[in-house]
Design an enzyme around this catalytic site. Structure first.
Site, PDB file in Angstrom:
ATOM      1  N   PHE A  68      -7.139  -1.143  -3.396  1.00  0.00           N
ATOM      2  CA  PHE A  68      -7.450  -2.487  -2.917  1.00  0.00           C
ATOM      3  C   PHE A  68      -6.140  -3.230  -2.725  1.00  0.00           C
ATOM      4  O   PHE A  68      -5.092  -2.773  -3.179  1.00  0.00           O
ATOM      5  CB  PHE A  68      -8.368  -3.208  -3.916  1.00  0.00           C
TER       6      PHE A  68
ATOM      7  N   PHE B 164      -3.813  -5.645  -4.048  1.00  0.00           N
ATOM      8  CA  PHE B 164      -2.730  -4.701  -3.866  1.00  0.00           C
ATOM      9  C   PHE B 164      -2.594  -3.859  -5.139  1.00  0.00           C
ATOM     10  O   PHE B 164      -1.769  -4.146  -5.989  1.00  0.00           O
ATOM     11  CB  PHE B 164      -1.423  -5.474  -3.594  1.00  0.00           C
TER      12      PHE B 164
END
Ligand code: CUA
Length: 159
Positions: free
Chosen positions: A78, A80
């Site tokens: 995802f 980050f």
């Protein structure tokens, strides 16, 4: 409007090539049934990326022992980061990575190994690797995914 003869030839060539490429793509996808590459189990899997939190096994990303020094790492990528955030396996372990994305296209690369995947939302991406040497292995995102792309990483600790 005046169009130069050479420009006309070039435009015609460009438009013809566009249709040739679309035709090749269309024939290979629909007539020859070409698909994204299959995973190590030999089948292609898709997943609804908007419902990952209720879709097993991605509702609980985890490292699971599946055999004699053999593991399955179910992970989500995802912006980050990755879940689970850090993995620990013994030296010599073979890890089957099963990864999908929660949002946009990410990368999953382990420098110094052959592991280098694109992680696509809606698709289950798989690869495996045997970690023969103990050490810390960096997992990096190598697909530009946003402002903190360069911070997107995790670690695999091999003991
Ligand atoms: Cu995720 Cu770059």
């Amino acid at each position: 409007m005046h169009i130069h003869r050479l420009e006309k030839i070039w435009l015609t060539f460009g438009i013809i090539m566009l249709f040739v490429f679309l035709l090749v793509l269309g024939v290979s996808a629909f007539a020859m049934g070409m698909q994204p590459p299959a995973n190590y189990c030999g089948d292609y899997q898709s997943v609804d990326s908007t419902r990952l939190s209720e879709t097993p096994p991605f509702d609980k990303p985890q490292l699971r022992k599946i055999g004699d020094n053999e593991y399955e790492a179910v992970m989500t990528a995802f912006a980050f980061g990755y879940s689970p955030n850090q993995l620990e396996v013994p030296a010599g372990a073979t890890v089957h990575f099963v990864v999908t994305s929660k949002d946009v296209v990410h990368g999953f690369a382990i420098p110094g190994t052959n592991v280098n995947m694109m992680v696509l939302p809606g698709e289950v991406n798989q690869t495996d690797h045997t970690f023969a040497q103990p050490g810390e292995y960096l997992v990096l995102c190598n697909e530009y995914c946003g402002v903190a792309h360069e911070l997107m990483q995790t670690k695999i600790i091999v003991k």
